[in-house]
Design an enzyme around this catalytic site. Sequence first.
Site, PDB file in Angstrom:
ATOM      1  N   GLU A   1       0.832  -1.196   0.000  1.00  0.00           N
ATOM      2  CA  GLU A   1       0.000   0.000   0.000  1.00  0.00           C
ATOM      3  C   GLU A   1       0.873   1.255   0.000  1.00  0.00           C
ATOM      4  O   GLU A   1       1.794   1.403   0.801  1.00  0.00           O
ATOM      5  CB  GLU A   1      -0.886  -0.027   1.252  1.00  0.00           C
ATOM      6  CG  GLU A   1      -1.795   1.161   1.432  1.00  0.00           C
ATOM      7  CD  GLU A   1      -2.675   1.017   2.680  1.00  0.00           C
ATOM      8  OE1 GLU A   1      -3.637   1.789   2.800  1.00  0.00           O
ATOM      9  OE2 GLU A   1      -2.406   0.128   3.522  1.00  0.00           O
TER      10      GLU A   1
ATOM     11  N   LYS B   1      -9.093   2.563  -2.760  1.00  0.00           N
ATOM     12  CA  LYS B   1      -9.452   1.854  -1.526  1.00  0.00           C
ATOM     13  C   LYS B   1     -10.896   2.171  -1.121  1.00  0.00           C
ATOM     14  O   LYS B   1     -11.308   3.318  -1.070  1.00  0.00           O
ATOM     15  CB  LYS B   1      -8.474   2.274  -0.426  1.00  0.00           C
ATOM     16  CG  LYS B   1      -8.559   1.510   0.876  1.00  0.00           C
ATOM     17  CD  LYS B   1      -7.438   1.972   1.800  1.00  0.00           C
ATOM     18  CE  LYS B   1      -7.391   1.225   3.105  1.00  0.00           C
ATOM     19  NZ  LYS B   1      -6.244   1.673   3.948  1.00  0.00           N
TER      20      LYS B   1
ATOM     21  N   CYS C   1      -5.559  -3.106   1.828  1.00  0.00           N
ATOM     22  CA  CYS C   1      -5.501  -3.178   3.290  1.00  0.00           C
ATOM     23  C   CYS C   1      -6.856  -3.301   3.984  1.00  0.00           C
ATOM     24  O   CYS C   1      -7.396  -4.385   4.105  1.00  0.00           O
ATOM     25  CB  CYS C   1      -4.708  -1.993   3.828  1.00  0.00           C
ATOM     26  SG  CYS C   1      -4.059  -2.280   5.503  1.00  0.00           S
TER      27      CYS C   1
END
Length: 586
Positions: A44, A127, A163
């Site tokens: 990330e 994300k 994540c």
Amino acid sequence: MPTLRLALCQVNPTVGDLAGNAGLVRDWTRRAADAGAQLVAFPEMALTGYPVEDLVFRRSFVAASKAALERLAADLATDGLGEVPVLVGYLDADGPPQVSGDAEPGHGARNAAALLHRGGVVATYFKHHLPNYGVFDEDRYFVPGDALTVVRIGGVDVALTICEDLWQAGGPFAAARQAGVGLVLNINGSPYELNKDDIRLPLVRRRAAEAGATIAYVNMVGGQDELVFEGDSMIVTADGTLLTRAPQFVEHLLVHDVELPPAGEPTDPDQALADDMRVVRAAVDAVPPPAGGPVATGGTIAPVADEAEVWQALVLGLRDYVNKNRFPSVVLGLSGGIDSAVVAALAVDALGSDRVVGVSLPSQHSSEHSREDAAELAKRTGLDYRVEPIQPMVDTFLANMSLSGVSVENLQARVRGVILMALSNQEGHLVLTTGNKSELAVGYSTLYGDSVGGFNPVKDVWKTLIWRLAKWRNADAARRGETPPIPESSIGKPPSAELSPGQLDSDTLPDYDVLDPILIGYVDGDLGRDGLVASGHDPAVVDRVLRMVDTAEYKRRQSAPGTKISMKAFGRDRRLPITNRWREDG
């Protein structure tokens, strides 16, 4: 079934070092390509480092991140690596920052991933789940994505995720099942906490089952201010089988051949998916052919003891704080006690003895055995050892000021702080402070004295764990045939600040084996008084300890940063007002 050779690059980026981080991607992609990788993944925001915090609000930094991504794609092609698909995290934006007056609803900064191939960006993903707890403030910085990106690579449909998407049920992983993907790539900047690796594997298994697909999880490694990232990258199949797992706390290239289901017919792009997500599809025209030779297996790393895990985390966090901030060396006060001994041993492990200065700062109350223990530790570790007696300086103060009691005790600590900071200014060392989490919790320290310093390696380590770490480090040295770094007398003697005749910590505090469980419940577990008493703690001791904790917030707010190893470290994990009249007794 198609087989893809996956390469998970567990690397250590530095926040803001766009050129250096791009160089990491190029170097590790070369290593992956040499190993026959057909798909390479980085963590990330590997291009910018993570977390970038308020750099998100600087449009110049966002623009630099996007430009660096374009250069990286072109440079990979120039390097002869353009045929290998490479997934890399970076900072993107599709509108002004949300804090600006010209912000647009649903647009702004994005925690993003880009798939690079043949000199360009094939696909991007934003994300979806943004964590806003603990050390995370991503709702402050980013706008969530509303689309699942699915890329057809080598005949396999691959979903891209980041994540926190893994930590929440529903959303991208539920959408991945509906989209019929065979592999989910999950790139991470997941900070270390003790025993988090025990939570992570069951979590990846749950998401693999939810997605009905294999998950390739890659995490960064390294220290960033208070945070340390331990890696622990892995690949888990849809039925929960762990195929391979990387070591913790080291950069590592995890290469593994994975059998995956072939891509089917694309689903309806207008199909309603979990969390109202939509599917965005892309394709990589070709990937490198399968490598000849034996099947690539990444292997699995067995877990280590808690003490070994924490020691590695503290060493890495200290090393990266010093090196990334370009300090040439460190200096600390060596009292002969357990806390300074553990910090000195950590510093030597992190930096080497030639970059560590230990200073004995004896007063008239410093016992002979403490002086001997400090000298013995220096001898065992090989650090640069110096002795600077403080009594003449203390006497000069007392000749010009009328002080007594605690004021004289604090004066000694502050004179020591002045000496350490003078050495820092003169010689360029970073001062390490040595107060443990138990002392910080109850305010058992002197502002601008023993609390002075630029970094505290044991800030998040309870006193009882300090002793465990010392015993483990000595035993580990003995197992390897080396000299244990910490004198046994430093471990075995009663703790004392030695600021007055016969002083012991137990004069002021409950015994640490009584104190620490109360603090852990109150600080880490957010238990109130009633909960602590119900857990079996003595009510009078609880009341005494909670008063000390509550009135010491102003000291903690001024304490040096230090590596986080627990679920709730002092600092951005635990944010309480300094001016606060609430007390747990009502």
